[in-house]
Design an enzyme around this catalytic site. Structure first.
Site, mmCIF file in Angstrom:
data_model
loop_
_atom_site.group_PDB
_atom_site.id
_atom_site.type_symbol
_atom_site.label_atom_id
_atom_site.label_comp_id
_atom_site.label_asym_id
_atom_site.label_seq_id
_atom_site.Cartn_x
_atom_site.Cartn_y
_atom_site.Cartn_z
ATOM 1 N N SER A 255 43.753 24.300 -47.398
ATOM 2 C CA SER A 255 42.966 24.325 -46.336
ATOM 3 C C SER A 255 42.658 22.621 -45.910
ATOM 4 O O SER A 255 42.111 22.557 -44.880
ATOM 5 C CB SER A 255 41.456 25.046 -46.675
ATOM 6 O OG SER A 255 40.943 24.581 -47.623
ATOM 7 N N ASN A 280 43.393 28.948 -44.825
ATOM 8 C CA ASN A 280 42.497 29.572 -45.686
ATOM 9 C C ASN A 280 43.267 30.309 -46.640
ATOM 10 O O ASN A 280 43.632 31.428 -46.112
ATOM 11 C CB ASN A 280 41.342 30.190 -45.116
ATOM 12 C CG ASN A 280 40.569 30.849 -46.112
ATOM 13 O OD1 ASN A 280 40.809 31.398 -47.054
ATOM 14 N ND2 ASN A 280 39.043 30.898 -45.893
ATOM 15 N N ASP A 301 45.788 27.922 -57.788
ATOM 16 C CA ASP A 301 44.961 26.854 -58.544
ATOM 17 C C ASP A 301 43.747 26.494 -57.754
ATOM 18 O O ASP A 301 43.609 25.267 -57.371
ATOM 19 C CB ASP A 301 45.749 25.443 -58.955
ATOM 20 C CG ASP A 301 45.177 24.492 -59.566
ATOM 21 O OD1 ASP A 301 44.077 24.980 -60.415
ATOM 22 O OD2 ASP A 301 45.513 23.306 -59.505
ATOM 23 N N CYS A 341 39.286 26.561 -63.153
ATOM 24 C CA CYS A 341 38.665 25.266 -63.652
ATOM 25 C C CYS A 341 37.181 25.398 -63.636
ATOM 26 O O CYS A 341 36.621 24.412 -63.795
ATOM 27 C CB CYS A 341 39.339 24.285 -62.648
ATOM 28 S SG CYS A 341 38.697 23.962 -61.059
HETATM 29 N N1 SAH Z 1 46.796 22.450 -57.409
HETATM 30 C C1 SAH Z 1 46.173 21.146 -57.041
HETATM 31 C C2 SAH Z 1 44.697 21.063 -57.233
HETATM 32 C C3 SAH Z 1 43.997 22.231 -56.320
HETATM 33 S S1 SAH Z 1 42.358 21.660 -56.235
HETATM 34 C C4 SAH Z 1 47.078 20.115 -57.693
HETATM 35 O O1 SAH Z 1 47.436 20.543 -59.036
HETATM 36 O O2 SAH Z 1 46.974 19.003 -57.513
HETATM 37 C C5 SAH Z 1 41.715 22.904 -54.962
HETATM 38 C C6 SAH Z 1 42.607 22.880 -53.546
HETATM 39 O O3 SAH Z 1 41.989 23.796 -53.038
HETATM 40 C C7 SAH Z 1 42.021 21.650 -52.882
HETATM 41 O O4 SAH Z 1 42.944 20.939 -52.397
HETATM 42 C C8 SAH Z 1 41.317 22.233 -51.590
HETATM 43 O O5 SAH Z 1 41.432 21.544 -50.347
HETATM 44 C C9 SAH Z 1 41.941 23.488 -51.696
HETATM 45 N N2 SAH Z 1 40.788 24.579 -50.924
HETATM 46 C C10 SAH Z 1 39.605 24.936 -51.159
HETATM 47 N N3 SAH Z 1 39.371 26.134 -50.695
HETATM 48 C C11 SAH Z 1 40.473 26.578 -50.062
HETATM 49 C C12 SAH Z 1 40.626 27.781 -49.280
HETATM 50 N N4 SAH Z 1 39.556 28.446 -49.036
HETATM 51 N N5 SAH Z 1 41.887 27.896 -48.828
HETATM 52 C C13 SAH Z 1 42.865 26.889 -49.107
HETATM 53 N N6 SAH Z 1 42.630 25.940 -49.767
HETATM 54 C C14 SAH Z 1 41.284 25.805 -50.386
#
Ligand code: SAH
Length: 398
Positions: A255, A280, A301, A341
């Site tokens: 997002s 989203n 993740d 996490c």
């Molecule tokens: N997999 C990544 C880390 C993910 S951290 C890595 O290994 O580097 C979580 C991520 O989820 C963040 O980048 C945040 O912007 C995103 N995020 C949070 N809520 C979200 C949503 N509802 N839909 C899509 N992305 C989202």
């Protein structure tokens, strides 16, 4: 409780802790909560000697006058020279990484309680260091100076940046402070892990810049990945870039537009073509599933859904929904790499959610690996809060 004596034999302010606090320490934990601590006019962030109600010494701790965690033990003994102890602990943290970290120039150098340096986090990104201070004690000027000079001397970084979490400073009743470089002038570099290159900007991004705790899981995911892959919550492309060499097509979803812009630069840096989609994840997975899209590899993740125990139920529902949709979209033989996490979601809870998602999706999921955070984020056995990341790799059939 008896009145605490103001000063210990080591010349430190002294605090006394209740029977419940003592029993926590006997269990090997290093935190004592405010309700179990009696401290009379102890300065914020002081090094204190800790005793039980009768005055029996229990060791030395860092004190916070505002946090619910009033005491963080730093030694079972008396500490005469905090500077020397900090230098020694940082040296030990560096030596530990030299033993366990491989194939990368980016890793966590100091992980707070897990390195017996409560309140201090240091990450290395190639020639840059990023530092985070989480407590009054670690914020004290002499402590900062010791930490920075030790890091300089041991690792010779081009620059050191400090990343400030305004919320943490508020909770610790510390004056506001801006994020920025505290040594040197370089704020951008390129780091690599498992042969994949990434841009790093010390002054931007979430956490300290990248999710170093997933480094070993990236390599594990790459081993199983194949076909068409979907990296959901991809941030700057950590998983997607690792999957790319093994997959026919990779799509990353997040997002955050700024995160995806860096993801695209990272793809270019590695000569990979990856499709990045801003949206989203919940809505997107729903739409994709409705449209009958299918994948061979899916990574989930998400950010920590359970920030506290109170939000656990909602968090579990979120994990269930995501995993259910992903399981339904996997082709037979597909690979699911799913992470949590949230510290408050235990591995047992997480596996139960996955089991319930698999049964609702009418899929069989064979667990290939149950993994945690990379070894540069060690888990201190008696301080369960140091362990938070769960990553489950499974092979899904109909
Ligand atoms: N997999 C990544 C880390 C993910 S951290 C890595 O290994 O580097 C979580 C991520 O989820 C963040 O980048 C945040 O912007 C995103 N995020 C949070 N809520 C979200 C949503 N509802 N839909 C899509 N992305 C989202």
């Amino acid at each position: 409780m008896p009145r605490p004596s103001a000063v210990s034999s080591a010349g430190l302010p002294s605090v006394r802790i209740s029977r419940r606090g003592v029993s926590r320490l006997q269990d090997g934990h290093v935190w004592v909560y405010r309700s179990d601590v009696s401290a009379n006019s102890v300065p914020p962030g002081a090094l204190v000697s800790v005793a039980d109600e009768r005055g029996k010494p229990l060791g030395t701790a860092l004190y916070s006058s505002s946090s619910q965690i009033a005491i963080r033990m730093i030694s079972r003994d008396a500490v005469g020279d905090l500077g020397a102890l900090l230098r020694e602990r940082i040296q030990a943290a560096i030596a530990y990484r030299e033993r366990v970290v491989e194939n990368t120039d980016a890793y966590r150098v100091v992980f707070s309680e897990a390195d017996l340096l409560p309140g201090l986090i240091v990450d290395r990104y190639n020639d840059l260091l990023s530092l985070q201070v989480l407590t009054q004690a670690m914020d004290a000027e002499p402590v900062r100076q010791t930490v920075v000079s030790k890091l300089d001397e041991a690792l010779h970084p081009e620059a050191i940046a400090e990343r400030v979490e305004p919320r943490v400073r508020e909770l610790e009743q510390l004056p506001p402070r801006a994020s920025g470089l505290i040594r040197g002038e370089k704020s951008h570099t390129i780091f690599s892990m498992n042969g994949v290159k990434f841009h790093y900007d010390a002054l931007q991004g979430q956490k300290t810049g990248a999710f170093l705790d997933q480094r070993e899981n990236y390599a594990a995911a790459a081993q199983y990945a194949r076909g068409e892959a979907l990296d959901v919550f991809c941030y700057q492309g950590g998983f997607a870039l690792h999957l790319a060499p093994h997959c026919s097509k990779v799509t990353g979803v997040d997002s955050s537009r700024p995160a995806l812009e860096v993801a695209e630069q990272n793809a270019a840096l590695n000569g990979r073509e990856i499709e990045w989609i801003e949206g989203n994840a919940f809505d997107l997975l729903k739409d994709y599933a409705a449209a009958g899209r299918q994948y061979d590899t899916i990574v989930l993740d998400p950010p920590a859904f359970a920030k506290s125990k109170r939000t656990l139920e909602t968090a579990l529902r979120g994990y269930k929904e995501l995993n259910l949709r992903a399981l339904k979209m996997l082709r037979p033989g597909g690979i699911l790499v799913t992470c949590s996490c949230s510290y408050h979601v235990s591995l047992v809870d997480f596996l139960a959610v996955l089991a319930s998602a698999a049964s609702d999706a009418h899929r069989n999921a064979r667990i290939l690996e149950v993994r945690g955070q990379a070894r540069d984020h060690p888990v201190l056995l008696n301080v369960p809060e140091t362990g938070y990341l769960k990553a489950v790799v499974s092979n899904v059939s109909y």
